[in-house]
Scaffold this active site. Sequence first.
Site, short mmCIF file in Angstrom:
data_model
loop_
_atom_site.label_atom_id
_atom_site.label_comp_id
_atom_site.label_asym_id
_atom_site.label_seq_id
_atom_site.Cartn_x
_atom_site.Cartn_y
_atom_site.Cartn_z
N ALA A 1 -6.57 -15.95 -11.51
CA ALA A 1 -5.97 -15.87 -10.19
C ALA A 1 -6.19 -17.31 -8.83
O ALA A 1 -5.95 -17.49 -8.20
CB ALA A 1 -8.06 -14.95 -9.37
N ASP B 1 -4.18 -13.48 -4.39
CA ASP B 1 -4.50 -14.61 -4.84
C ASP B 1 -3.44 -15.43 -3.63
O ASP B 1 -3.79 -16.45 -3.20
CB ASP B 1 -4.20 -15.48 -6.10
N ASP C 1 3.00 -15.01 -12.16
CA ASP C 1 2.14 -14.29 -11.20
C ASP C 1 2.16 -15.92 -10.34
O ASP C 1 1.00 -15.12 -8.93
CB ASP C 1 0.72 -14.78 -12.10
N GLU D 1 -0.56 -2.66 4.32
CA GLU D 1 -0.75 -2.36 5.26
C GLU D 1 -1.60 -3.52 5.65
O GLU D 1 0.18 -3.90 7.07
CB GLU D 1 -0.94 -1.09 5.73
N GLY E 1 -1.38 -10.91 -8.57
CA GLY E 1 -1.23 -12.32 -7.92
C GLY E 1 -1.05 -12.51 -6.11
O GLY E 1 -1.22 -13.20 -5.35
#
Length: 323
Positions: free
Chosen positions: A35, A263, A299, A230, A260
Site C-alpha cells: 500500500a 492508495d 497495483d 461515488e 490500489g
Amino acid sequence: MSEVMTIGEPMVNLIADSPETFMEARTLPRQMAGAEFNVAIGVQRQGHSVSYVTTLGNDWQGDLIVDYMNGIGFDTTGIRRMDGAATGYQLKVRSSDGEPKVIYFRAGSAASQTTPDIVDDLSFDGLKVLHVTGIFSALTDKTYETVERLIDTAKQHGALVTFDPNPRPTLWDSEQSMIEATNKLAAKADVFMPGLSEGRLFSGLEDPRAIADYYMDMGVSKVIIKLGAEGSVLFERDADGNRLETVVPSFVVEVVDTVGAGDGFAAGVITGLLEGLDDERLLERANAVGAIQVTSVSDSEGLPTTQELADFIASTPRQEVSL
C-alpha cells in the site's frame, strides 16, 4: 531530502497470466506491491520526491525492490537490510468481479522485524509530508512503536502527517485492539483518510459528519472520507470552530482491478496538499488518481503522470454523489 516520506512493507508481486485460478498460470510476471509503495509511486509520478523507510532481507526479493526504487528515483537510504528474515512477496490472480485473489508470503518477514531505532538514522531535512497506514503498524508491537516514533519525530520537524487506516483485521489480536490502536494513531495525524465503512468501524458512528466531528475533536485538521465509486468528502473547521464540508464526485470508469484505488486516492491528496490545491481541486485529483488506478491490473503501474492525470480529468464524465 525528499518532500514525502513513507514507511511500509514493499513486496514483490507475482501476477498470474490467466484469470480466476493460479493453477492455470504458466508465467508470473514480476511487479511491486504494498500500500505505501503504491502511494509513493503515485506521488513520484506527479513530480514529487519520495523517501521510503523499511527493512528488507538480504535476498533476491530485497535486491529487486531496492534496484527498482533506485531506478525510479526514490531515496532508499532509510532502508535496512538484514539476514535471518526474508523479504515478503505475494501471488495475485485477476477476477471477473474486479476483486483479485491474493496469497501473501510475509509471515515473519524482514519488514516485520523493523524496530523504532530505525528512525534515529533518518534525515528529516526538507520533509513536508509523512504518510503512514494502519498496515505496517499492525505487523508487530515493534512496528507500531516505530510508526509512533516516526510520526512524533516528523511532526517535531514541521512535517504534515497523513494517515490512511487501511485496516487488516487478521493482523490484530482482536477488532477492539485494532480500533484502539488505529484511533491512537489517528489522533496524531493532521489528515485522516478513512473509507466510509472504515470511519464507521473506528468511530462507532454512522453519519459521515458525526465521524468527522469525532476525529476533529481529537485534533485532526482534515478528515477526508472516501465514498467508494461515488466520490469523496473533506471536512475541516474554520477559525470559529464551524464544520465545513466539500463533496466532490468521482469519475465514470470501467473497473478492472480495485487494488490500489485507495492508495492512488492518498497519492492525490498528498500531492494536492504539497501543491496548495483548494479542497475541491484536491478531492478532484484524489478521485481521479483512484479512478485511473482501478482501470489497471497491477497495483501501481496504472498510476498517472501529470499529463495523463490532466487529460483524464478534462475528458472523463463524473459520477453522481450525495452525502
